[in-house]
Design a protein around this motif. Structure first.
Motif, PDB file in Angstrom:
ATOM      1  N   THR A 425      73.111  47.855  25.835  1.00 41.98           N
ATOM      2  CA  THR A 425      72.696  48.012  24.444  1.00 41.98           C
ATOM      3  C   THR A 425      71.194  48.221  24.384  1.00 41.98           C
ATOM      4  OG1 THR A 425      72.253  45.677  24.071  1.00 41.98           O
ATOM      5  CG2 THR A 425      74.488  46.432  23.638  1.00 41.98           C
ATOM      6  N   ALA A 426      70.799  49.066  23.447  1.00 44.76           N
ATOM      7  CA  ALA A 426      69.366  49.350  23.308  1.00 44.76           C
ATOM      8  C   ALA A 426      68.597  48.063  23.065  1.00 44.76           C
ATOM      9  CB  ALA A 426      69.131  50.335  22.171  1.00 44.76           C
ATOM     10  N   HIS A 427      69.230  47.171  22.362  1.00 48.33           N
ATOM     11  CA  HIS A 427      68.580  45.925  22.009  1.00 48.33           C
ATOM     12  C   HIS A 427      68.213  45.118  23.251  1.00 48.33           C
ATOM     13  CE1 HIS A 427      67.554  43.344  18.685  1.00 48.33           C
ATOM     14  NE2 HIS A 427      67.946  42.311  19.393  1.00 48.33           N
ATOM     15  N   ALA A 428      69.047  45.242  24.282  1.00 53.09           N
ATOM     16  CA  ALA A 428      68.811  44.434  25.468  1.00 53.09           C
ATOM     17  C   ALA A 428      67.874  45.106  26.459  1.00 53.09           C
ATOM     18  CB  ALA A 428      70.145  44.118  26.144  1.00 53.09           C
ATOM     19  N   ARG A 429      67.548  46.355  26.201  1.00 55.85           N
ATOM     20  CA  ARG A 429      66.646  47.044  27.136  1.00 55.85           C
ATOM     21  C   ARG A 429      65.205  46.624  26.895  1.00 55.85           C
ATOM     22  NH1 ARG A 429      69.326  53.114  26.621  1.00 55.85           N
ATOM     23  NH2 ARG A 429      71.385  52.477  27.371  1.00 55.85           N
ATOM     24  N   THR A 430      64.359  46.939  27.855  1.00 60.37           N
ATOM     25  CA  THR A 430      62.951  46.600  27.660  1.00 60.37           C
ATOM     26  C   THR A 430      62.353  47.567  26.633  1.00 60.37           C
ATOM     27  OG1 THR A 430      62.045  48.131  29.293  1.00 60.37           O
ATOM     28  CG2 THR A 430      62.797  45.968  30.082  1.00 60.37           C
ATOM     29  N   ALA A 431      61.261  47.135  26.033  1.00 60.27           N
ATOM     30  CA  ALA A 431      60.623  47.976  25.014  1.00 60.27           C
ATOM     31  C   ALA A 431      60.230  49.319  25.602  1.00 60.27           C
ATOM     32  CB  ALA A 431      59.404  47.254  24.426  1.00 60.27           C
ATOM     33  N   ASP A 432      59.753  49.313  26.806  1.00 58.33           N
ATOM     34  CA  ASP A 432      59.332  50.563  27.416  1.00 58.33           C
ATOM     35  C   ASP A 432      60.513  51.502  27.626  1.00 58.33           C
ATOM     36  OD1 ASP A 432      58.297  51.940  30.410  1.00 58.33           O
ATOM     37  OD2 ASP A 432      57.084  52.046  28.595  1.00 58.33           O
ATOM     38  N   GLN A 433      61.622  50.939  28.053  1.00 57.75           N
ATOM     39  CA  GLN A 433      62.817  51.760  28.247  1.00 57.75           C
ATOM     40  C   GLN A 433      63.285  52.357  26.927  1.00 57.75           C
ATOM     41  OE1 GLN A 433      65.319  48.826  30.014  1.00 57.75           O
ATOM     42  NE2 GLN A 433      64.797  49.401  32.119  1.00 57.75           N
ATOM     43  N   ARG A 434      63.232  51.546  25.893  1.00 60.31           N
ATOM     44  CA  ARG A 434      63.651  52.042  24.588  1.00 60.31           C
ATOM     45  C   ARG A 434      62.751  53.166  24.135  1.00 60.31           C
ATOM     46  NH1 ARG A 434      62.879  46.987  21.697  1.00 60.31           N
ATOM     47  NH2 ARG A 434      63.901  45.526  23.082  1.00 60.31           N
ATOM     48  N   ARG A 435      61.499  52.984  24.379  1.00 60.76           N
ATOM     49  CA  ARG A 435      60.539  53.982  23.931  1.00 60.76           C
ATOM     50  C   ARG A 435      60.769  55.311  24.628  1.00 60.76           C
ATOM     51  NH1 ARG A 435      56.313  56.289  25.733  1.00 60.76           N
ATOM     52  NH2 ARG A 435      56.405  55.151  27.702  1.00 60.76           N
ATOM     53  N   ARG A 436      61.112  55.247  25.904  1.00 61.24           N
ATOM     54  CA  ARG A 436      61.177  56.469  26.681  1.00 61.24           C
ATOM     55  C   ARG A 436      62.442  57.271  26.416  1.00 61.24           C
ATOM     56  NH1 ARG A 436      60.063  54.715  32.685  1.00 61.24           N
ATOM     57  NH2 ARG A 436      60.320  56.947  33.038  1.00 61.24           N
ATOM     58  N   ARG A 455      56.024  57.874   5.278  1.00 53.05           N
ATOM     59  CA  ARG A 455      54.989  57.118   5.983  1.00 53.05           C
ATOM     60  C   ARG A 455      55.555  55.810   6.532  1.00 53.05           C
ATOM     61  NH1 ARG A 455      49.481  57.598   5.164  1.00 53.05           N
ATOM     62  NH2 ARG A 455      49.840  58.693   3.218  1.00 53.05           N
ATOM     63  N   GLN A 456      56.334  55.115   5.687  1.00 51.28           N
ATOM     64  CA  GLN A 456      56.911  53.848   6.133  1.00 51.28           C
ATOM     65  C   GLN A 456      57.941  54.079   7.229  1.00 51.28           C
ATOM     66  OE1 GLN A 456      58.218  52.794   2.203  1.00 51.28           O
ATOM     67  NE2 GLN A 456      56.773  51.097   2.077  1.00 51.28           N
ATOM     68  N   ILE A 457      58.692  55.174   7.101  1.00 50.09           N
ATOM     69  CA  ILE A 457      59.689  55.480   8.123  1.00 50.09           C
ATOM     70  C   ILE A 457      59.014  55.735   9.459  1.00 50.09           C
ATOM     71  CG2 ILE A 457      61.378  57.205   8.839  1.00 50.09           C
ATOM     72  CD1 ILE A 457      62.124  57.509   5.905  1.00 50.09           C
ATOM     73  N   LEU A 458      57.919  56.474   9.438  1.00 52.58           N
ATOM     74  CA  LEU A 458      57.224  56.776  10.682  1.00 52.58           C
ATOM     75  C   LEU A 458      56.471  55.563  11.221  1.00 52.58           C
ATOM     76  CD1 LEU A 458      55.860  60.357   9.935  1.00 52.58           C
ATOM     77  CD2 LEU A 458      57.810  59.699  11.326  1.00 52.58           C
ATOM     78  N   ALA A 459      56.216  54.611  10.342  1.00 57.42           N
ATOM     79  CA  ALA A 459      55.495  53.419  10.803  1.00 57.42           C
ATOM     80  C   ALA A 459      56.394  52.489  11.594  1.00 57.42           C
ATOM     81  CB  ALA A 459      54.902  52.684   9.606  1.00 57.42           C
ATOM     82  N   GLU A 460      57.702  52.657  11.417  1.00 57.02           N
ATOM     83  CA  GLU A 460      58.614  51.701  12.043  1.00 57.02           C
ATOM     84  C   GLU A 460      58.538  51.686  13.569  1.00 57.02           C
ATOM     85  OE1 GLU A 460      62.587  52.066  10.568  1.00 57.02           O
ATOM     86  OE2 GLU A 460      63.178  50.267  11.659  1.00 57.02           O
ATOM     87  N   PRO A 461      58.637  52.856  14.242  1.00 64.28           N
ATOM     88  CA  PRO A 461      58.526  52.787  15.705  1.00 64.28           C
ATOM     89  C   PRO A 461      57.144  52.325  16.144  1.00 64.28           C
ATOM     90  CG  PRO A 461      58.650  55.066  14.967  1.00 64.28           C
ATOM     91  CD  PRO A 461      58.912  54.224  13.786  1.00 64.28           C
ATOM     92  N   ALA A 462      56.129  52.685  15.368  1.00 65.71           N
ATOM     93  CA  ALA A 462      54.771  52.255  15.722  1.00 65.71           C
ATOM     94  C   ALA A 462      54.698  50.743  15.729  1.00 65.71           C
ATOM     95  CB  ALA A 462      53.770  52.834  14.730  1.00 65.71           C
ATOM     96  N   ARG A 463      55.348  50.133  14.739  1.00 66.07           N
ATOM     97  CA  ARG A 463      55.322  48.675  14.675  1.00 66.07           C
ATOM     98  C   ARG A 463      56.165  48.066  15.776  1.00 66.07           C
ATOM     99  NH1 ARG A 463      56.918  47.564   9.354  1.00 66.07           N
ATOM    100  NH2 ARG A 463      58.976  48.143  10.115  1.00 66.07           N
ATOM    101  N   ALA A 464      57.316  48.684  16.032  1.00 63.11           N
ATOM    102  CA  ALA A 464      58.209  48.115  17.041  1.00 63.11           C
ATOM    103  C   ALA A 464      57.605  48.161  18.431  1.00 63.11           C
ATOM    104  CB  ALA A 464      59.550  48.850  17.019  1.00 63.11           C
ATOM    105  N   PHE A 465      56.876  49.217  18.705  1.00 66.97           N
ATOM    106  CA  PHE A 465      56.329  49.346  20.056  1.00 66.97           C
ATOM    107  C   PHE A 465      54.845  49.035  20.118  1.00 66.97           C
ATOM    108  CE2 PHE A 465      60.226  50.546  21.598  1.00 66.97           C
ATOM    109  CZ  PHE A 465      60.754  51.646  20.965  1.00 66.97           C
TER     110      PHE A 465
ATOM    111  N   LEU B 199      65.661  49.900  17.967  1.00 59.61           N
ATOM    112  CA  LEU B 199      64.249  49.715  18.304  1.00 59.61           C
ATOM    113  C   LEU B 199      63.990  48.304  18.788  1.00 59.61           C
ATOM    114  CD1 LEU B 199      62.269  51.429  15.421  1.00 59.61           C
ATOM    115  CD2 LEU B 199      62.560  52.215  17.755  1.00 59.61           C
ATOM    116  N   GLY B 200      64.988  47.453  18.625  1.00 62.40           N
ATOM    117  CA  GLY B 200      64.803  46.079  19.055  1.00 62.40           C
ATOM    118  C   GLY B 200      64.529  45.127  17.906  1.00 62.40           C
ATOM    119  N   THR B 201      64.582  45.621  16.678  1.00 63.08           N
ATOM    120  CA  THR B 201      64.328  44.746  15.528  1.00 63.08           C
ATOM    121  C   THR B 201      65.400  43.675  15.426  1.00 63.08           C
ATOM    122  OG1 THR B 201      63.877  46.877  14.496  1.00 63.08           O
ATOM    123  CG2 THR B 201      63.547  44.926  13.142  1.00 63.08           C
ATOM    124  N   SER B 202      65.002  42.466  15.109  1.00 62.67           N
ATOM    125  CA  SER B 202      65.975  41.375  15.009  1.00 62.67           C
ATOM    126  C   SER B 202      66.851  41.593  13.786  1.00 62.67           C
ATOM    127  CB  SER B 202      65.243  40.035  14.871  1.00 62.67           C
ATOM    128  OG  SER B 202      64.754  39.897  13.556  1.00 62.67           O
TER     129      SER B 202
END
Lengths: 600, 304, 317
Positions: A425-436, A455-465, B199-202
């Motif tokens: 599951t994506a959730h269980a992968r490392t952040a770097d793996q998810r990003r790539r 803007r908020q939609i594009l901010a989401e991955p920025a915040r997650a990673f 993305l890993g969000t809880s």
């Protein structure tokens, strides 16, 4: 004359904006007229108008629709019902939704028989009509409910119902859009045969140029509610003189490695229709007078094509029916479509080499309700390669792509990124793996939160990673969207624009691999082409590996250097695009290839 | 992976590009609701009620508990709505008695909707087998007719305001949970929620950021409906004799106290009846307004 | 299909048992010594103790429950604490009276709601439909007892003196003896339940009228009554069936308050006085009975709606 339409105008209400304007056409007995149009062209409104029906308050405000001598616009509703089914019939886009879920197949047909006044419940005629569309006429079949039929069978029932009363005119509104490529062929063949046999005139609406080429005698191109071009099919599609027709041709995947070219911009919305030619602001040949004067539909004096095709249709060898009409102030012959060589030089989209740098899936399986939806599938995607995963609905391609992206848990199998095994599951992968490894969804109307701004939609991955310097405007620039879109909500954007936002969202992560799951299936052809162009450019500019999932084999050839064909959960073919049809291919793939070329 | 549907993904081969009929700007739910006539009428009706809640007792011409004349006296200049069964001023009692009913109803609704929404949303996202079982258990509570359930508690523990609030909230929470779970499920299935999770969000963050803003439609509708039912329920409790103890004025109790004299002094009953009717009409109209605005907006979560 | 029904019935039994469990324990937790209440003034420590043993109140709560449940299954409903008489005798006629009330209301309200709903959907946007819609909106908002009181004012004491304001039948008697007593309560319940159901039918019908298959049928020339009866009605009714069973269940709960307004001798009124008197056995029996009615009706509704939907019906078999 089965159908004669003169200067037809349909508006929203009696005084609202015109949905279709000044449309004129005629169809002879036994002739099929293909109406080509994208979203906003008004093609469905035209189809409905031929039946005297206006959806959501649309009304015929000018012009004339004459079906076998009957004036449709002038007929009161009560009398109209008597004309429908007998004089003019309709075949819908979604046959599953068009059948009454609580009525059996036999009941549908019996009702039609009753309406035609056939004696003795018309049992013989029902049997005959079912046979004519290639369906069994036995009791077991008649007792089925609509949900117990396949899509192809449903559409054949709708065809049987439409042709039952041998009406002079049949209107088919996107009759094959909801069907698989191979099923499409069969249905179109039936349409052609029935029209010929019963000398029925048909108006066939489609967004797919190949469908029109396969079965229509003449073609009519609509844009912005007006007729852009009209003439013999080969004349219009291969030697079209209207810039839009030419652009549409260039946007269609041709089944070979070539750049498909999209049309920038989008069709005008009802409220946006300005004076002059509606295509002018997207036309590369536009001149000043194009923005002021509405071009009239005029005949071209020297048609290139003389009808050689042996269609058993009266009146197409000469005379008005063979005319080529164009609505353009400056028509010009188009440049022949060039075939460019492979965009991606490496040519090693998949195969052996250095698998540990790429994305690989091994022995992927997915079981759902005792059925193996994905069965022992291996897939390799090299960095900067593009692999197309092709299959019809039910082939398992989407399930597989989602398993690779970590959106679905496989029953078994491993996914590796640069040699490291990824969690299921994506959730269980490392952040770097998810990003790539990024995933772009099919439905642009569901993949963006309607309550957020871009803007908020594009901010989401920025915040997650935890990106320190995310640049949303830059990401939008990379997908050719202006930064003004940042403060809009998804509902203000078109499907193509939304899909670009989704791609921008994925690009922000600077991924190594992107899984694009049927991202263009829900888009118009010209819009699809722009997205594919974009993907091609992105691949050139970045080190980006693409897994492109699609049901359209031609499209796959246009974009990928390696094609994997799936059927019922199994890979039936996997080969490089170059020389794909030359090598040993499975029967199924051969059938798919055959259905492609038959339509040319 | 709970929260993700395991059904095979259906193929979308039909074109779903934006329709030609004009742009569809995303208006806020509140804005669209306020534009509807029914919401506006509801708000207009709400104003006198707000006045009563805030300033009721101070507006009363007489002390609500004082005996100002003979029992069941007809309306006069002295007592605009006449007197009740004990000779107290009906108008004063109406003005004073509304506050309790309305505030208790509001608090009970707030509590019930808050708890129910939390439960429903959690069941939708964390769902799976646990969610369905929880729903079945809640169905057991929903099996009781509301009044019966409330009366049961009242019979056990007596009738106090705080108790009424908790019990009524308890009665609404399962129903609200069921509705909100349905609404949340249709949102949770959308791709943008799956993306957020990928993305890993809880799950909690996803609930707050992605799901909740998209269920405000059904939420406001449920709130309005429950408020209407709460007022009816609590007034009904008073009518049956389980409201605040006498001599505290209460609309429901007043109706039952004076029902016998309907023929000679209807105003003693009509006063509180009009109050209750106004309250329920106002809240229901506003709820309806939100329901219509939500349906027209065509959000992911349609109101039931 | 049969397996599904069996499974649902099994679940229903489990829920019923659970309910009875919860009900019993909750009500037995009532403070106040039951024995003292029964004996009243004559209570002495010895008589209390003797009565408690007699009533089996010294046994554990669990064994008390089992005794009670066992009695229920054999038809022994216990005795009322207030009157001392067996519940089977006191509640018998009351149950019939309430059933009559609910029955007559349903028979009137349901067809009425379907007709009104269909008309509303068909005549959408026209003045008549708007007015009717607004009236129903108003009726839905009002609490049932308010409707009842207003009806009394209108038809009994205020404008028209047509009907009795209060039931003319004595408690314990069947309503058959004084049928006019039925009119106002039925009218109240009909006015309270029809609008909600009618709007549901209207919404369902409107959606069906917009559906692809109705448009397709019209394209084939189907119109008028055949369109309505073969295409619209069967599809519009399916979602309404469950609403109908819910309405009956809602009525079962509504009688509690409406019977009190009109002093109607049914179980609703009995329940209210039992609560006032803390008559535990009566409370238990009536609450359990009403809950069971709701559960059974729900089950019937689910099964019927599955039977009416070919897609679900064929999936079952």
């Amino acid at each position: 004359m089965p159908l004669r339409v003169e200067n037809l105008t349909v508006r929203v209400g009696t005084t609202g904006p015109a949905i279709i304007e000044d449309v004129s056409l005629a169809v002879a007995p036994g002739e099929i007229l293909g109406v080509i149009g994208e979203s906003g062209s008004g093609k469905t409104t035209l189809a409905n108008a031929l039946l005297g029906y206006g959806r959501d308050g649309a009304a015929i405000t000018a012009g004339r629709v004459e079906v076998a001598g009957h004036d449709i616009a002038g007929t009161p509703p009560a009398k109209l019902a008597r004309l429908r089914g007998r004089v003019v019939a309709h075949v819908p886009a979604d046959p599953g939704a068009a059948m009454n879920p609580v009525m059996r197949v036999g009941a549908h047909l019996a009702e039609a028989a009753r309406l035609l006044g056939l004696p003795g419940r018309g049992r013989e005629q029902i049997g005959a009509t079912l046979t004519s569309v290639g369906l069994p006429a036995d009791r077991e079949f008649l007792r089925r409910y609509p949900h117990q039929l396949s899509g192809g069978q449903q559409q054949r029932v709708m065809l049987a119902l439409a042709f039952f009363g041998t009406p002079p005119l049949v209107v088919l509104d996107e009759p094959t859009s909801a069907l698989d490529a191979i099923t499409q062929q069969g249905v179109l063949a039936i349409v052609r045969e029935l029209c010929t046999q019963q000398r029925t005139a048909a108006v066939l609406i489609s967004h797919d140029l190949d469908v029109v080429t396969a079965v229509a005698d003449r073609a009519l191109v609509m844009y912005g509610g007006r007729v852009a071009e009209l003439g013999l099919t080969a004349q219009v599609l291969d030697h079209g003189l209207h810039p839009y027709t030419q652009a549409l041709r260039a946007a269609m995947p041709r089944g070979e490695r070539s750049d498909i070219v999209g049309i920038p911009g989008r069709p005008p919305r009802l409220s946006e229709r300005r004076p002059g030619c509606l295509f002018a602001d997207r036309c590369q040949y536009a001149e000043p007078d194009c923005h002021e004067q509405v071009p009239a539909l005029t005949a071209v004096t020297t048609p290139v094509v003389t009808p050689v095709v042996s269609t058993p249709v009266a009146g197409t060898t000469a005379g008005p029916a063979a005319e080529h009409l164009v609505a353009c102030l400056h028509p010009r012959p188009g440049t022949p479509v060039a075939t460019f060589s492979m965009v991606f030089e490496s040519g090693q989209g998949a195969g052996d080499g250095q698998p540990h740098e790429g994305l690989s899936a091994q022995s992927m399986c997915m079981r759902y309700h005792q059925r193996l939806v994905v069965n022992q599938v291996d897939l390799v995607l090299r960095p900067q390669g593009c692999v197309a995963l092709v299959g019809e609905s039910g082939s398992g391609k989407t399930t597989l792509s989602q398993m690779i992206a970590g959106l679905r848990v496989p029953t078994s199998g491993t996914v590796r990124l640069a040699g490291t095994t990824l969690a299921s599951t994506a959730h269980a992968r490392t952040a770097d793996q998810r990003r790539r490894l990024q995933y772009v969804f099919q439905n642009p109307y569901a993949s963006l939160n309607p309550r957020k701004t871009v803007r908020q939609i594009l901010a989401e991955p920025a915040r997650a990673f935890h990106f320190a310097d995310a640049d949303p405007a830059g990401a939008l620039d990379a997908v050719a969207l202006s930064a003004s879109v940042l403060d809009e909500r998804p509902s203000a954007l078109s499907g193509g624009e939304r899909q670009r936002v989704a791609i921008a969202r994925a690009l922000l992560c600077e991924p190594d691999f992107m899984v694009c799951d049927e991202i263009t299936s829900a888009l118009d052809v010209s819009v699809q082409a722009t997205v594919v162009e974009l993907l091609g450019r992105l691949q050139r500019e970045r080190v980006l590996g693409l897994l492109f999932v699609t049901h359209n084999l031609k499209l796959a050839f246009s974009i990928a250097d390696h094609v994997v064909v799936m059927r019922s959960g199994v890979v039936v073919d996997s080969a490089a695009t170059a020389g794909f049809d030359a090598g040993e291919r499975s029967d199924y793939t051969k059938e798919l290839l055959a259905s492609m070329t038959a339509e040319d | 992976m709970s929260g993700f549907s395991m059904a095979p993904v259906p193929a979308v081969t039909k074109l779903i590009e934006a329709p030609a009929a004009g742009p569809a700007p995303q208006r806020s739910l509140l804005g669209s609701a306020l534009r509807l006539r029914r919401t506006q009428v509801g708000i207009v009706l709400l104003i006198p009620l707000l006045v009563i809640v805030i300033a009721g007792p101070s507006l009363a011409p007489h002390n609500p508990d004082a005996f100002i004349g003979p029992a069941y006296a007809p309306p006069s200049a002295h007592a605009l709505l006449g007197t009740d069964n004990l000779g107290r001023d009906v108008l004063s009692r109406v003005l004073a008695g509304g506050r309790n009913t309305l505030i208790v109803s509001l608090l009970a609704t707030l509590l019930g909707v808050a708890v129910g929404t939390a439960l429903g949303l959690a069941a939708a996202l964390f769902g799976g087998a646990g969610g369905s079982i929880a729903m079945r258990l809640l169905d057991v509570i929903i099996a009781f007719p509301q009044l019966v359930l409330v009366l049961l508690f009242v019979s056990l523990l007596g009738s106090h305001d705080w108790l009424t609030i908790c019990v009524v909230a308890l009665v609404w929470a399962p129903q609200v949970a069921r509705v909100m779970r349905g609404a949340a499920l249709s949102v949770v299935e959308q791709d943008f929620v799956r993306y957020s999770r990928s993305l890993g969000t809880s799950r909690l963050q996803v609930l707050w950021r992605e799901v909740l803003p998209n269920v405000t439609g059904p939420l406001s509708v449920e709130f309005g409906i429950r408020l209407t039912y709460s007022i009816a329920l609590i007034a009904g409790l008073g009518f049956l004799g389980f409201g605040p103890p006498p001599p505290t004025p209460d609309w429901g109790t007043m109706i039952s106290e004076n029902q016998g004299a309907l023929a000679i002094q209807p105003w003693a009953v009509l006063g509180p009846v009009i109050g209750i009717a106004l309250a329920t009409l106002a809240t229901n109209l506003i709820a309806e307004g939100f329901a219509q605005a939500n349906a027209q907006g065509g959000g992911y979560a349609a109101a039931s | 299909m049969t397996i599904f029904v069996i499974r649902r019935v099994a679940w229903l039994i489990v829920t019923a048992v659970l309910l009875s469990f919860v009900l019993f324990f909750a009500t037995e937790a009532l403070p106040g010594n039951v024995a003292i209440r029964i004996l009243g003034q004559a209570a002495t420590p010895q008589s209390i103790a003797r009565l408690r043993t007699q009533l089996g109140l010294n046994a554990s709560l669990m064994s008390q429950y089992l005794t009670w449940a066992g009695h229920l299954l054999t038809g022994n409903l216990g005795r009322s604490l207030a009157s001392g008489r067996t519940l089977t005798s006191t509640l018998g006629t009351r149950v019939l009276n309430s059933a009559l009330l609910v029955g007559v209301t349903s028979v009137i309200a349901m067809p009425l709601a379907v007709v009104i709903g269909m008309l509303l959907a068909a005549r959408r946007g026209r003045v008549g439909a708007e007015v009717a819609g607004a009236t129903m909106l108003g009726l839905i908002s009002l609490p049932q007892f308010v409707i009842g009181i207003l009806l009394i004012l209108l038809l009994s004491t205020g404008l028209f003196h047509v009907l009795p304001a209060v039931t003319t039948v004595a408690p314990g008697q069947s309503v058959v003896h004084g049928p006019t007593s039925l009119v106002l309560p039925v009218l109240t319940l009909v006015l309270a339940s029809t609008p909600y159901l009618a709007r549901l039918v209207a919404a369902s019908a409107a959606e069906v009228l917009r559906s692809e298959y109705v448009v397709a049928a019209r394209f084939r020339g189907v119109r008028g009554w055949p369109l309505l009866f073969r295409h619209v009605l069967p599809n519009a009714l399916v979602p309404t069936v469950q609403a109908m069973t819910l309405t009956v269940a809602y009525l079962a709960g509504g009688i509690v308050i409406v019977e009190s307004v009109f002093n109607y001798p049914g179980i609703g009124q009995a329940f209210v006085s039992a609560v006032a008197n803390r008559d535990v056995p009566t409370i238990q029996i009536i609450a359990l009975g009403l809950a069971l009615v709701y559960l059974v009706l729900n089950l019937i509704g689910d099964v019927v709606s599955i039977l009416l939907t070919p897609r679900l019906r064929t999936a079952m078999s």
